[in-house]
Structure formats: C-alpha cells, structure tokens
Write a protein that holds these residues in place. Sequence first.
Motif, mmCIF file in Angstrom:
data_model
loop_
_atom_site.group_PDB
_atom_site.id
_atom_site.type_symbol
_atom_site.label_atom_id
_atom_site.label_comp_id
_atom_site.label_asym_id
_atom_site.label_seq_id
_atom_site.Cartn_x
_atom_site.Cartn_y
_atom_site.Cartn_z
ATOM 1 N N VAL A 1 -12.221 9.051 15.727
ATOM 2 C CA VAL A 1 -10.961 9.799 15.676
ATOM 3 C C VAL A 1 -10.510 10.069 14.237
ATOM 4 C CG1 VAL A 1 -8.479 9.565 16.154
ATOM 5 C CG2 VAL A 1 -10.166 9.090 17.952
ATOM 6 N N LEU A 2 -10.709 9.088 13.353
ATOM 7 C CA LEU A 2 -10.142 9.228 12.002
ATOM 8 C C LEU A 2 -10.986 10.115 11.085
ATOM 9 C CD1 LEU A 2 -8.892 5.559 11.431
ATOM 10 C CD2 LEU A 2 -7.512 7.574 12.007
ATOM 11 N N CYS A 3 -12.301 10.195 11.330
ATOM 12 C CA CYS A 3 -13.154 10.928 10.385
ATOM 13 C C CYS A 3 -12.914 12.436 10.425
ATOM 14 C CB CYS A 3 -14.634 10.599 10.590
ATOM 15 S SG CYS A 3 -15.391 11.429 11.988
ATOM 16 N N THR A 4 -12.207 12.910 11.438
ATOM 17 C CA THR A 4 -11.953 14.355 11.497
ATOM 18 C C THR A 4 -10.600 14.722 10.896
ATOM 19 O OG1 THR A 4 -10.979 14.135 13.686
ATOM 20 C CG2 THR A 4 -13.338 14.613 13.593
ATOM 21 N N LYS A 5 -9.826 13.728 10.493
ATOM 22 C CA LYS A 5 -8.502 14.025 9.932
ATOM 23 C C LYS A 5 -8.650 14.402 8.457
ATOM 24 C CE LYS A 5 -5.932 11.078 13.111
ATOM 25 N NZ LYS A 5 -5.484 12.198 13.960
ATOM 26 N N PRO A 6 -8.087 15.557 8.056
ATOM 27 C CA PRO A 6 -8.292 16.020 6.678
ATOM 28 C C PRO A 6 -7.740 15.069 5.620
ATOM 29 C CG PRO A 6 -6.676 17.387 7.837
ATOM 30 C CD PRO A 6 -7.306 16.498 8.862
ATOM 31 N N GLU A 7 -6.751 14.257 5.975
ATOM 32 C CA GLU A 7 -6.162 13.352 4.975
ATOM 33 C C GLU A 7 -7.027 12.109 4.744
ATOM 34 O OE1 GLU A 7 -4.744 14.216 7.851
ATOM 35 O OE2 GLU A 7 -3.946 12.469 8.924
ATOM 36 N N VAL A 8 -8.038 11.913 5.583
ATOM 37 C CA VAL A 8 -8.923 10.752 5.416
ATOM 38 C C VAL A 8 -10.098 11.148 4.528
ATOM 39 C CG1 VAL A 8 -10.468 9.130 6.591
ATOM 40 C CG2 VAL A 8 -8.241 9.700 7.599
ATOM 41 N N LYS A 9 -10.146 10.602 3.309
ATOM 42 C CA LYS A 9 -11.186 10.979 2.342
ATOM 43 C C LYS A 9 -12.387 10.045 2.399
ATOM 44 C CE LYS A 9 -8.566 14.260 0.867
ATOM 45 N NZ LYS A 9 -8.817 15.575 1.491
ATOM 46 N N ALA A 10 -12.185 8.848 2.905
ATOM 47 C CA ALA A 10 -13.273 7.881 3.021
ATOM 48 C C ALA A 10 -12.848 6.835 4.045
ATOM 49 C CB ALA A 10 -13.563 7.213 1.678
ATOM 50 N N ILE A 11 -13.842 6.179 4.645
ATOM 51 C CA ILE A 11 -13.546 5.151 5.645
ATOM 52 C C ILE A 11 -14.112 3.819 5.163
ATOM 53 C CG2 ILE A 11 -14.080 4.344 7.992
ATOM 54 C CD1 ILE A 11 -13.946 7.258 8.900
ATOM 55 N N GLY B 1 0.818 -1.211 0.000
ATOM 56 C CA GLY B 1 0.000 0.000 0.000
ATOM 57 C C GLY B 1 0.846 1.252 0.000
ATOM 58 N N ALA B 2 0.333 2.286 -0.658
ATOM 59 C CA ALA B 2 1.076 3.541 -0.739
ATOM 60 C C ALA B 2 0.104 4.696 -0.556
ATOM 61 C CB ALA B 2 1.769 3.647 -2.095
ATOM 62 N N SER B 3 0.661 5.874 -0.323
ATOM 63 C CA SER B 3 -0.179 7.034 -0.064
ATOM 64 C C SER B 3 0.378 8.268 -0.741
ATOM 65 C CB SER B 3 -0.264 7.290 1.438
ATOM 66 O OG SER B 3 -1.089 8.407 1.678
ATOM 67 N N PRO B 4 -0.487 9.040 -1.427
ATOM 68 C CA PRO B 4 -0.065 10.327 -1.974
ATOM 69 C C PRO B 4 -0.252 11.452 -0.954
ATOM 70 C CG PRO B 4 -2.253 9.784 -2.775
ATOM 71 C CD PRO B 4 -1.868 8.702 -1.803
ATOM 72 N N GLY B 5 -0.451 11.107 0.329
ATOM 73 C CA GLY B 5 -0.650 12.131 1.349
ATOM 74 C C GLY B 5 -2.097 12.220 1.804
ATOM 75 N N TYR B 6 -2.951 11.417 1.188
ATOM 76 C CA TYR B 6 -4.353 11.337 1.595
ATOM 77 C C TYR B 6 -4.842 9.967 1.160
ATOM 78 C CZ TYR B 6 -5.163 11.997 -3.349
ATOM 79 O OH TYR B 6 -5.122 11.842 -4.706
ATOM 80 N N GLY B 7 -6.047 9.616 1.580
ATOM 81 C CA GLY B 7 -6.570 8.326 1.127
ATOM 82 C C GLY B 7 -7.613 7.770 2.060
ATOM 83 N N ALA B 8 -7.785 6.451 1.987
ATOM 84 C CA ALA B 8 -8.809 5.777 2.770
ATOM 85 C C ALA B 8 -8.247 5.327 4.107
ATOM 86 C CB ALA B 8 -9.332 4.566 2.001
ATOM 87 N N GLN C 1 -3.202 -4.658 -5.854
ATOM 88 C CA GLN C 1 -2.539 -3.761 -6.804
ATOM 89 C C GLN C 1 -3.579 -2.908 -7.513
ATOM 90 O OE1 GLN C 1 0.251 -6.027 -9.095
ATOM 91 N NE2 GLN C 1 1.379 -6.632 -7.280
ATOM 92 N N ARG C 2 -4.547 -2.394 -6.740
ATOM 93 C CA ARG C 2 -5.630 -1.617 -7.313
ATOM 94 C C ARG C 2 -5.454 -0.115 -7.113
ATOM 95 N NH1 ARG C 2 -9.987 -4.405 -9.073
ATOM 96 N NH2 ARG C 2 -9.692 -6.641 -8.938
ATOM 97 N N SER C 3 -4.268 0.284 -6.682
ATOM 98 C CA SER C 3 -3.932 1.708 -6.596
ATOM 99 C C SER C 3 -4.852 2.507 -5.690
ATOM 100 C CB SER C 3 -3.919 2.356 -7.990
ATOM 101 O OG SER C 3 -3.063 1.651 -8.839
ATOM 102 N N LEU C 4 -5.398 1.875 -4.660
ATOM 103 C CA LEU C 4 -6.141 2.648 -3.672
ATOM 104 C C LEU C 4 -5.155 3.500 -2.883
ATOM 105 C CD1 LEU C 4 -8.675 3.292 -1.923
ATOM 106 C CD2 LEU C 4 -8.028 1.359 -0.486
ATOM 107 N N PRO C 5 -5.383 4.813 -2.778
ATOM 108 C CA PRO C 5 -4.528 5.608 -1.887
ATOM 109 C C PRO C 5 -4.902 5.328 -0.426
ATOM 110 C CG PRO C 5 -6.191 7.011 -2.941
ATOM 111 C CD PRO C 5 -6.381 5.626 -3.488
ATOM 112 N N PHE C 6 -3.893 4.983 0.369
ATOM 113 C CA PHE C 6 -4.145 4.632 1.766
ATOM 114 C C PHE C 6 -3.811 5.794 2.703
ATOM 115 C CE2 PHE C 6 -3.777 0.266 0.183
ATOM 116 C CZ PHE C 6 -4.730 -0.390 0.941
ATOM 117 N N ALA C 7 -4.603 5.957 3.747
ATOM 118 C CA ALA C 7 -4.253 6.879 4.829
ATOM 119 C C ALA C 7 -3.940 6.066 6.094
ATOM 120 C CB ALA C 7 -5.383 7.868 5.084
#
Lengths: 365, 365
Positions: free
Chosen positions: A198-208, A149-156, A173-179
């Motif tokens: 706790v996680l839903c208020t973090k700006p880098e979390v786009k979806a849970i 898993g990898a992250s562009p600075g934001y993600g799930a 290998q579906r290129s999901l961006p991870f937080a």
Amino acid sequence: MNQKQRQNLERLLNPRHLAIIGGRDAEAVAKECERIGFTGQIWPVNPKREKIGGFKCFASVEDLPEAPDAVYLAIPREAAISTVKRLAEMGASGVVCYTAGFSEIGAEGTELEKSLVSASGDLALVGPNCYGVINYIDKVALWPFPHGGASPGYGAAIITQSGMLSSDLTMSQRSLPFAYMISVGNQSVLRLEDFIDVLCTKPEVKAIGLHIEGVKDISRFSEVALKALEAGVPIVALKTGSSEIGSELTVSHTASLSGSDDLFQALFDRLGIIRVSHPVQLLETLKYLCVAGIPKGKRLVGLTCSGGGATLLADHAEKIGLEFTRPSKKTAKRLTRLLHYTATVSNPLDYTTPIWGIPERVLPV
Amino acid sequence: MNQKQRQNLERLLNPRHLAIIGGRDAEAVAKECERIGFTGQIWPVNPKREKIGGFKCFASVEDLPEAPDAVYLAIPREAAISTVKRLAEMGASGVVCYTAGFSEIGAEGTELEKSLVSASGDLALVGPNCYGVINYIDKVALWPFPHGGASPGYGAAIITQSGMLSSDLTMSQRSLPFAYMISVGNQSVLRLEDFIDVLCTKPEVKAIGLHIEGVKDISRFSEVALKALEAGVPIVALKTGSSEIGSELTVSHTASLSGSDDLFQALFDRLGIIRVSHPVQLLETLKYLCVAGIPKGKRLVGLTCSGGGATLLADHAEKIGLEFTRPSKKTAKRLTRLLHYTATVSNPLDYTTPIWGIPERVLPV
C-alpha cells in the motif's frame, strides 16, 4: 489482505474519526493525536470515565455516532477479542490492537490470537502486540507513547516488528524526513508485506525501511518488494534474529521465525533490497535516499574541514567499493586558487580551517 | 623527548602562566581558557594591540614578566620559528605551535619544519599544524576553537593527529568523561608516543584513545604502549590511512606515512591495543573502559525494554564472540515473578513496557 481490507487500511491510515478504547493508554493516544495535529474526531470509549483527553466518553462501541474509520484498542485480551468482533460487525474500518499476550507468549496466547483473527472479519487489523501507526503526512498518531520525528511533506515509510525500536527511531536526531511509521507487532492479519504493497505507491513515500524479525509469506514479500522496486521506491532492511539467542527471542517477541540468514541475504540480493546491520545505518541510508535520491553510480566527492575526516572517508569508501575520483588538472588548478596555501587539492578534500566558517570563501569551493 | 622536555611538557600541561601570541586565534585561546576556568595568568603578546581577551598586551616575548610555562603560538611561519628560538633561549617550558604550512605541504615546508625543530631546543613543542592541548582535570584549554567535553575528575586521554577530529570528539554528546585532549599535528618534536608515556602514569587517566595516521618511532611506540598496559591503562586506537587515497592524504595532512595496515594490526595485537574503525566506536569503547573498567571475561547481561533491541544485542554479541549466558532456573523463577505475563525470561531480557518507567517495578529486575 483482501480488497476490502485494503480499502479499510487506507481509511485507517487517514481516518476521519478515531475511537480510542481503554484507559491510560487510550489517553496517551489522544495526546499524541493532539501533538501531531490530528484534525479528525476523537471518540473515547470507556464505561467508567466521563472524559478522556478532554473528549466525552462513550459507554460502549455501540454508542458511537457511526462506525469509526480507526480504532485504537488498549484493553485486556478477552475483551479485546469480543470488541473486535463487534467492531467488525458494525462496519468499522481499521483497528490497532495494542493489547499484547497473544502468540508471542506461547500456546495459550496462540489460541487467543486465532480467535482475534476470526473475530476481525474484513477489518484492517494491525497487531496485536504493536504500537500502531503514525502518518506524518496527514497528521495521524495512533501511538501509545510520546513520538518524535518530523516531515517536510515527504520521507521514509518505516515498517517495524518492534514497537520500542520504532519509537526510538522516531526519537533520533538524525533529521530523517518521515512519511509513515508502522509497528506491525505479531502481524496476525496485516503483515509487513501488506504495508509495503500500500505504501510504495504513495508519492510522498521516497523510500521504505524495514525492521524484520521474520517474514510470514516469502512469495508475497517478493512480489511487493519488486512492486516497490518498479515504483522507484528503494527498500532498506534491518533483518534481526540471525544469532542462536536472537532467533529464540524473535519467537517470544513477535512469534516470528527468523529463518536462515544466508537465505534472507540471497532473497534481499535478488529483490534489490539494501541490507543494513544497525538502526543508525537504517536511518542514514533512508535519509540519503529520501534527500539525495538513488545514486546513479559509485563515484563521489567528499568535502570536509578535517584532514582526519577526509582520510576516514577515503578508507571507508575503498572498503565498500565507492570511488573518490581524482580532480582533473583543470579542477585542481581552480581549487588551488580558491584554497589556502596549507590545503592540498584532493578528493575527498580537506579545505582546512583558514576558510572554515567563511561562506564567501567556502561556497566557491 | 629528553628529560628536560619531559619536565617542560609537565609544565605545559598545567601551566602557571600562558603567553598567547597572535591576533584573532590568540583571542580565541584566551576565551577557551576563560570558558574552562583556567586560573593561571594570561599574557597576550601583540605589538599592534592594546588588549586581547581583556588582558593587557606585551609588545614582545622579551617584555613578559618571566619565562612562561606555556605559549600558544598563532603567527606566520617565519615569525613562529624566530619566536620559538627566543622562547627557548629565555627558558620557556612548552609551546603549542598552531601555525601550519610545514612538512605537510611538501619540500619547502619540510625545510621550515627543520628550522623550527632546531630552534626549539629543550622546549616541549606540540605541533606544528595542531590545535593544542586541553587538560580537563586542571582546567587548561590551549585550544583555538570552541571546545566541548566535561570531566568528573577522571576520564580518557585522547591523542589525535587531526585537530578537527579532536574538536568533533569533544563536541560529541556521548557523555565520555574527559581527562585530556591532545592534538599532536606534525609531531615534529613531541610525538604521540611521548604523550602516552607521560599521560599513562596519571591516576586520573583511565584509558587512552589514539587517532593515528602514522607512527614515527615504532620501537618507542611499543615501549610506551606496554608501559600503559602494565599501568592498567588500556589503549584504544583508530588507525586511518589504510586505503590508497587515505594513505596519500595522511602525507598532505600531517606528513605521516600511514604504513601497511596488516603490520599495524599485528603490532596492535601484540601490544594489547584495542582497535576500532570509527570515531563513535572510539568514544563508546573509551567510555566503557572509563566508567565500567576493563571487562574480566566474555559473559554479559542485557536489559532492555525493546524486543527488537534485545535481538540486536544477541545478534551482535554472537558476531563478536561475547556470551549472553542463560539465566539459571532459580533466576528464571525469580524473574518470572517480577515480570509482566507478556514478558519472556531471557538474556538479553526485554522487560516489556508494562513496567517501563515504573522504578519500583523495574529496579528489582
């Protein structure tokens, strides 16, 4: 989760120092931290070994330079309980309890789990019987196996009740961006509700994303799900244990009561939770939400270089109530000029192979 | 398909010599033949070029050393029709007509397709508007783009109405063993029925996969489907065009009438055809049939190292009517001895991470 535990959880998620307690598994955690680029201090605790993962071992938790922000615990059950007690007393913040053999194995384990919980005090305790926590944003991998898993600075942020499933999800290998990836195990202290909170208020979390076997506190679950909804962070849930055998397995897996599937469906509908039925759907739905955002309506456009693919898209869209609107006359005219004569203007559009792979002809389309 | 065309099709599938007629596309076919290991002769036909794919060009089909077993035709429509006529007259066996712009584009193209058909005589003509034929057993790739897929000497024969979809299927990394890939295009002469007829008797074909937009001759389709069933070669079908837009697209894609989905379902049920709704299901179902054979019943065993995965298996099996039977007391006792104490004996079984990756402990389970 009390206020103190909430603060401790924040420290656990992004620790300045990490104590790894155990042998082979602790070594694996040190390696995963190195692989992800963890910049905090790593303090192995092991009375029998000189070094673990290249770091000098401390003989006991009492020998540590200070109370650690995070602890990874991978030692037998009785020792784990007494160590948790000492960690709580010395003011450590959070503990991932990888050790298994608690309530998921029956009565004897349930008693031990009760002891573990009372030993934990205000510790932010994850598990037991879990893999742990990966924070892709701040580069922390409290994780006992190779992770992907990898992250562009934001993600799930994905919160699961199955360690191996969460491991598999990171390896896709579906290129999901991870937080974040959280494996909650038996949820003896911290529950998936607490992580949503706790996680839903973090700006880098786009979806849970949730993998749920059972929910321990439905009213708190509802509360935090609505909190996420209001924060604009959609939740996608893979709920398992709907079958007869499946519901037995959730008990032996994480001591979870899977409950009535109809009631869960009603709950999800009420809370605006998107339900999926397969790990691939979980990943792809999260990816869509993280990359494209929440869709505003049901109309969509399909572009493909496959006539068969275009038909598959149209068939599936009709089945699930999405609309491929027909191109206007004006759009159709413009497309006709741009396309090869063997192509037919439609939506979804098969732009056909004569322009396939030729950017200057595909891009205007 | 008459008797002569049947013989010609057999030659086309495993040709001693291949004429490639065209420019860039012909060159691509030469390259794919080289990549797959084609051992026959390759004769490019192009009056303007010296060499194609390293082979000396002939100026016209009349200059070829003899009537070719196979021809790959990738030239404009009118020239394609006259060339097919000359090939038929000189006694060539089979032609893949890659050229598009026939009945799939409307009235004008339909007239041209009629001319193509009458020009073809007894030729085994595949297409027009198709990619062609890959024979993984005898190493023949009459194919205009890079292809993937491998064969252990047996596997699935896939017959599709979408060239790009067939290309995508060969590129998948799902380890399906391939025997043949056939892209039938507009089916102006040879139809998917003809390929089922010929391929279902080949011992290396373990299962047949179909991607169907429309069937031109239902009674012949039924006849060959039953022939395959009797030969022990199961058919798996991905039928598309069930939606309103989808059924319009099949007309413009391969001039196919997709027909009523209910009638197709009834037809498939009657003919023992396994229906799938997604390309991945097509690949995985074919793989199961090619590798494990046709299942004898509904009972199965699941082995996994994931509690979450075991529950997913159990849930899905119940949904589709498969049975995970409970282990007998004797089996349960033996398993308990072999497993770690944190594992619970069940079917599907999560054998848990303590023995994961340790062959001497996993294999006895």
